[in-house]
Design a protein around this motif. Sequence first.
Motif, PDB file in Angstrom:
ATOM      1  N   CYS A  23       0.848  -1.186   0.000  1.00 13.78           N
ATOM      2  CA  CYS A  23       0.000   0.000   0.000  1.00 13.78           C
ATOM      3  C   CYS A  23       0.887   1.240   0.000  1.00 13.78           C
ATOM      4  CB  CYS A  23      -0.900   0.007   1.241  1.00 13.78           C
ATOM      5  SG  CYS A  23      -1.821   1.546   1.480  1.00 13.78           S
ATOM      6  N   THR A  24       0.653   2.120  -0.955  1.00  9.34           N
ATOM      7  CA  THR A  24       1.334   3.412  -1.000  1.00  9.34           C
ATOM      8  C   THR A  24       0.309   4.469  -0.626  1.00  9.34           C
ATOM      9  OG1 THR A  24       2.795   2.659  -2.786  1.00  9.34           O
ATOM     10  CG2 THR A  24       2.653   5.027  -2.414  1.00  9.34           C
ATOM     11  N   GLU A  25       0.424   4.979   0.625  1.00  6.13           N
ATOM     12  CA  GLU A  25      -0.587   5.941   1.085  1.00  6.13           C
ATOM     13  C   GLU A  25      -0.286   7.324   0.517  1.00  6.13           C
ATOM     14  OE1 GLU A  25       0.266   8.434   3.707  1.00  6.13           O
ATOM     15  OE2 GLU A  25       2.218   7.802   2.977  1.00  6.13           O
ATOM     16  N   ALA A  26      -1.200   8.236   0.732  1.00 10.87           N
ATOM     17  CA  ALA A  26      -1.177   9.522   0.015  1.00 10.87           C
ATOM     18  C   ALA A  26       0.085  10.344   0.260  1.00 10.87           C
ATOM     19  CB  ALA A  26      -2.415  10.333   0.404  1.00 10.87           C
ATOM     20  N   HIS A  27       0.546  10.436   1.510  1.00  9.04           N
ATOM     21  CA  HIS A  27       1.697  11.285   1.804  1.00  9.04           C
ATOM     22  C   HIS A  27       2.976  10.722   1.189  1.00  9.04           C
ATOM     23  CE1 HIS A  27      -0.624  13.859   4.436  1.00  9.04           C
ATOM     24  NE2 HIS A  27      -1.095  12.801   5.054  1.00  9.04           N
ATOM     25  N   THR A  28       3.117   9.401   1.207  1.00  7.91           N
ATOM     26  CA  THR A  28       4.277   8.779   0.573  1.00  7.91           C
ATOM     27  C   THR A  28       4.214   8.949  -0.941  1.00  7.91           C
ATOM     28  OG1 THR A  28       4.597   7.165   2.341  1.00  7.91           O
ATOM     29  CG2 THR A  28       5.470   6.585   0.179  1.00  7.91           C
ATOM     30  N   ALA A  29       3.028   8.780  -1.504  1.00  9.27           N
ATOM     31  CA  ALA A  29       2.865   8.973  -2.953  1.00  9.27           C
ATOM     32  C   ALA A  29       3.236  10.390  -3.354  1.00  9.27           C
ATOM     33  CB  ALA A  29       1.425   8.665  -3.349  1.00  9.27           C
ATOM     34  N   GLN A  30       2.837  11.367  -2.547  1.00  6.04           N
ATOM     35  CA  GLN A  30       3.174  12.753  -2.848  1.00  6.04           C
ATOM     36  C   GLN A  30       4.683  12.975  -2.778  1.00  6.04           C
ATOM     37  OE1 GLN A  30       1.550  15.631  -0.082  1.00  6.04           O
ATOM     38  NE2 GLN A  30       1.732  17.301  -1.548  1.00  6.04           N
ATOM     39  N   ALA A  31       5.329  12.379  -1.776  1.00  2.00           N
ATOM     40  CA  ALA A  31       6.782  12.534  -1.636  1.00  2.00           C
ATOM     41  C   ALA A  31       7.519  11.927  -2.828  1.00  2.00           C
ATOM     42  CB  ALA A  31       7.242  11.861  -0.342  1.00  2.00           C
ATOM     43  N   TYR A  32       7.000  10.837  -3.361  1.00  3.35           N
ATOM     44  CA  TYR A  32       7.650  10.152  -4.473  1.00  3.35           C
ATOM     45  C   TYR A  32       7.146  10.606  -5.842  1.00  3.35           C
ATOM     46  CZ  TYR A  32       9.828   6.775  -1.266  1.00  3.35           C
ATOM     47  OH  TYR A  32      10.588   6.175  -0.292  1.00  3.35           O
ATOM     48  N   GLY A  33       6.112  11.427  -5.866  1.00  2.00           N
ATOM     49  CA  GLY A  33       5.577  11.869  -7.142  1.00  2.00           C
ATOM     50  C   GLY A  33       4.880  10.760  -7.904  1.00  2.00           C
ATOM     51  N   SER A 206      -3.518 -14.350  10.041  1.00  2.00           N
ATOM     52  CA  SER A 206      -3.312 -14.651   8.621  1.00  2.00           C
ATOM     53  C   SER A 206      -4.269 -13.859   7.743  1.00  2.00           C
ATOM     54  CB  SER A 206      -3.503 -16.154   8.367  1.00  2.00           C
ATOM     55  OG  SER A 206      -2.517 -16.898   9.030  1.00  2.00           O
ATOM     56  N   GLY A 207      -3.696 -13.169   6.757  1.00  2.00           N
ATOM     57  CA  GLY A 207      -4.495 -12.451   5.775  1.00  2.00           C
ATOM     58  C   GLY A 207      -5.211 -11.214   6.278  1.00  2.00           C
ATOM     59  N   GLU A 208      -4.957 -10.802   7.529  1.00  2.00           N
ATOM     60  CA  GLU A 208      -5.696  -9.677   8.095  1.00  2.00           C
ATOM     61  C   GLU A 208      -4.834  -8.461   8.438  1.00  2.00           C
ATOM     62  OE1 GLU A 208      -8.583 -10.498  11.172  1.00  2.00           O
ATOM     63  OE2 GLU A 208      -8.499 -12.645  10.742  1.00  2.00           O
ATOM     64  N   GLU A 209      -3.552  -8.670   8.648  1.00  2.00           N
ATOM     65  CA  GLU A 209      -2.728  -7.572   9.153  1.00  2.00           C
ATOM     66  C   GLU A 209      -2.317  -6.588   8.062  1.00  2.00           C
ATOM     67  OE1 GLU A 209      -2.818  -7.345  12.163  1.00  2.00           O
ATOM     68  OE2 GLU A 209      -3.000  -9.380  12.934  1.00  2.00           O
ATOM     69  N   ARG A 210      -2.212  -5.339   8.484  1.00  2.00           N
ATOM     70  CA  ARG A 210      -1.706  -4.265   7.625  1.00  2.00           C
ATOM     71  C   ARG A 210      -0.635  -3.551   8.445  1.00  2.00           C
ATOM     72  NH1 ARG A 210      -5.013  -3.348   3.224  1.00  2.00           N
ATOM     73  NH2 ARG A 210      -4.322  -1.181   2.977  1.00  2.00           N
ATOM     74  N   LEU A 211       0.614  -3.784   8.089  1.00  2.00           N
ATOM     75  CA  LEU A 211       1.756  -3.319   8.877  1.00  2.00           C
ATOM     76  C   LEU A 211       2.343  -2.060   8.255  1.00  2.00           C
ATOM     77  CD1 LEU A 211       4.584  -5.600  10.292  1.00  2.00           C
ATOM     78  CD2 LEU A 211       5.091  -3.350   9.339  1.00  2.00           C
ATOM     79  N   ILE A 212       2.420  -0.998   9.047  1.00  2.00           N
ATOM     80  CA  ILE A 212       2.965   0.272   8.550  1.00  2.00           C
ATOM     81  C   ILE A 212       4.341   0.517   9.157  1.00  2.00           C
ATOM     82  CG2 ILE A 212       1.853   1.681  10.363  1.00  2.00           C
ATOM     83  CD1 ILE A 212       1.408   3.831   8.169  1.00  2.00           C
ATOM     84  N   VAL A 252      -1.622   6.369   9.278  1.00  2.00           N
ATOM     85  CA  VAL A 252      -2.041   5.161  10.005  1.00  2.00           C
ATOM     86  C   VAL A 252      -3.529   4.908   9.809  1.00  2.00           C
ATOM     87  CG1 VAL A 252      -2.395   4.208  12.324  1.00  2.00           C
ATOM     88  CG2 VAL A 252      -0.197   5.238  11.719  1.00  2.00           C
ATOM     89  N   ARG A 253      -4.315   5.963   9.946  1.00  2.00           N
ATOM     90  CA  ARG A 253      -5.771   5.788   9.847  1.00  2.00           C
ATOM     91  C   ARG A 253      -6.202   5.504   8.410  1.00  2.00           C
ATOM     92  NH1 ARG A 253      -5.368  10.542  13.357  1.00  2.00           N
ATOM     93  NH2 ARG A 253      -5.670   9.837  15.510  1.00  2.00           N
ATOM     94  N   ALA A 254      -5.681   6.272   7.454  1.00  2.00           N
ATOM     95  CA  ALA A 254      -6.105   6.105   6.058  1.00  2.00           C
ATOM     96  C   ALA A 254      -5.722   4.737   5.508  1.00  2.00           C
ATOM     97  CB  ALA A 254      -5.500   7.210   5.200  1.00  2.00           C
ATOM     98  N   SER A 255      -4.593   4.205   5.939  1.00  2.00           N
ATOM     99  CA  SER A 255      -4.133   2.909   5.433  1.00  2.00           C
ATOM    100  C   SER A 255      -4.722   1.734   6.196  1.00  2.00           C
ATOM    101  CB  SER A 255      -2.606   2.840   5.518  1.00  2.00           C
ATOM    102  OG  SER A 255      -2.173   2.902   6.875  1.00  2.00           O
ATOM    103  N   LYS A 256      -5.472   2.024   7.259  1.00  2.00           N
ATOM    104  CA  LYS A 256      -6.094   0.997   8.107  1.00  2.00           C
ATOM    105  C   LYS A 256      -5.052   0.078   8.734  1.00  2.00           C
ATOM    106  CE  LYS A 256     -10.280   1.087   5.267  1.00  2.00           C
ATOM    107  NZ  LYS A 256     -11.226   0.282   4.422  1.00  2.00           N
ATOM    108  N   ARG A 280      -6.905   7.960  19.952  1.00  2.00           N
ATOM    109  CA  ARG A 280      -7.124   6.502  19.975  1.00  2.00           C
ATOM    110  C   ARG A 280      -8.005   6.034  18.815  1.00  2.00           C
ATOM    111  NH1 ARG A 280      -7.306   3.442  25.629  1.00  2.00           N
ATOM    112  NH2 ARG A 280      -5.530   4.413  26.652  1.00  2.00           N
ATOM    113  N   LYS A 281      -8.240   6.897  17.876  1.00  2.00           N
ATOM    114  CA  LYS A 281      -9.062   6.524  16.727  1.00  2.00           C
ATOM    115  C   LYS A 281      -8.184   5.916  15.646  1.00  2.00           C
ATOM    116  CE  LYS A 281     -12.656   8.308  13.636  1.00  2.00           C
ATOM    117  NZ  LYS A 281     -13.390   9.510  13.160  1.00  2.00           N
ATOM    118  N   HIS A 282      -7.920   4.635  15.800  1.00  2.00           N
ATOM    119  CA  HIS A 282      -7.091   3.894  14.847  1.00  2.00           C
ATOM    120  C   HIS A 282      -7.343   2.403  15.067  1.00  2.00           C
ATOM    121  CE1 HIS A 282      -4.522   2.820  18.220  1.00  2.00           C
ATOM    122  NE2 HIS A 282      -4.432   4.102  18.541  1.00  2.00           N
TER     123      HIS A 282
END
Length: 545
Positions: A23-33, A206-212, A252-256, A280-282
Amino acid sequence: MAHTVFDTFVEVARRQPQADFLCTEAHTAQAYGTAPGTLSYGDALARIEALRQQYSAAGYGLGHRAGLLLENRPDFFLHWFALNALGVSVVPINADLRSAELSFLVEHSEMTLAVCLPERVADLQAAASVQRRLEVITPDRIGGLAAASVPTSQTSPILLTRDTECALLYTSGTTGRPKGCVLSNDYFLLAGEWYARIGGLCTLRSGEERLITPLPLSHMNAMAYSAMAMVVKGGCLIQLDRFHPRTWWDSVRASKATVIHYLGVMPAMLLSAAPRADDRKHRVRFGFGAGVDKRQHAAFESRFGFPLLEAWAMTETGAGAVVIANQAPRWVGVASFGRAEPAVEVRLVLEDGVDAAVDEPGELWVRTALSADNSNPRKGFFTEYLRDPVATSEAWGHGWFHTGDLVRRDSQGNLYFVDRKKNVIRRSGENISAVEVESVLAQHPRVKAVAVAATPDDVRGDEVLACVVLHDAQAWMNTAVAHEITQLALDQLAYYKAPGFVAFVTELPLTVSQKIQRAQLKLLAAGLPGQSNCIDTRQLKKRQP
């Protein structure tokens, strides 16, 4: 049975092709163009397979090494896995490295190929000597790849195993140049398998985690633990370009994200922001990392609502001797990284070779425990230091790996980090060799002698401080000279290695044999910031484009 990192990825991609891999979230995408979004396992495999065919057609295979200067972009994984499928070992290159560092890395690693960002092609080409041909390409220009200049050592068919070299990671040396750690497929697979099974408070579903993670792919944490854990468990990796305190929780929130990886500098920066109603909203269940400030550990967990699980490992130890505080009861705010599991043997050793008593600091020695399933005390560890058998042998003295870290153990078996025996400065998670910085600063014409040490920094852990003896007494306490000395380091080294403070002194603490007394220097450095002879140059230390 999977023998390589590529094999493992293929198994998962065929089982769940539609699942999110990157997953490439918005802020990273902006940094990389680039465009934000996700890449599925199936789509990633198709792109990897196309790259594999192109590399194979050019003759790359077992026995070759390829540098990857791709920052934390998705291209890093695609090229790594494609090259791994052919037996090519990858050499991750920190994008902050400059001329002197790149030249050493290119020559020492004996890489024959480098895949890098367009703006760094000239730097890598200049880093290669006349005697060594280095093919430098960009990720989008692989179609023009020239034939491999060095024959492969592969047989036909290609015989790749878990013991085949997968990567060469460089770790800062304590007495000179960085050492190249040869890491096998087994090293990476065991890292992912260890994370997948360790359980307790860091159980992965398994199959559920999203690690940032914002940590660099030139380090083992992101490349081995984060990436391989998600591959092994079929999870999604959210790889940030780097740590941005202001936008961290948005990402963190946008990428779930459900898991975060951190270094000690991150909790400190996040706590410094004003409390918010949505703290704590995450969806984060736990953080995995090291170095959280003891004074801030409990405060962070109370405010943000999840545990920071402190762990210990080194590039050299891999999953062969990792320790983590993942079981209750946890000792928060005391620099404890838990107890060693039965698969890891631990000794705490004093200078005279005697084992330390309970609560007495000693150097941490580790090895993999022998069992009916394992007869190798080095299983999971690095294979060797490249082209340095003496250093490899010394690191494994008496059959144990000597970590250089001072640790104490309480009566219950809990381990507590005390200090570093090694002469390494650790700034914001980056290991910095004092000797490497000294060798560059000594080139300045005004410098008669120089010694570099760590000085405490509330945010970064350590800051680099240079004690300088000048030839010209008239330049004493000259801010312009201090800036010149710092700029010299910035021109030749990664920005974080440059001095944050330049202290002008009349002499250095030396032994009778004229060697630097490192312990005395460390004490001196701790009290120099704020003194009239110490110039603050931290404002010059900015990440270079």
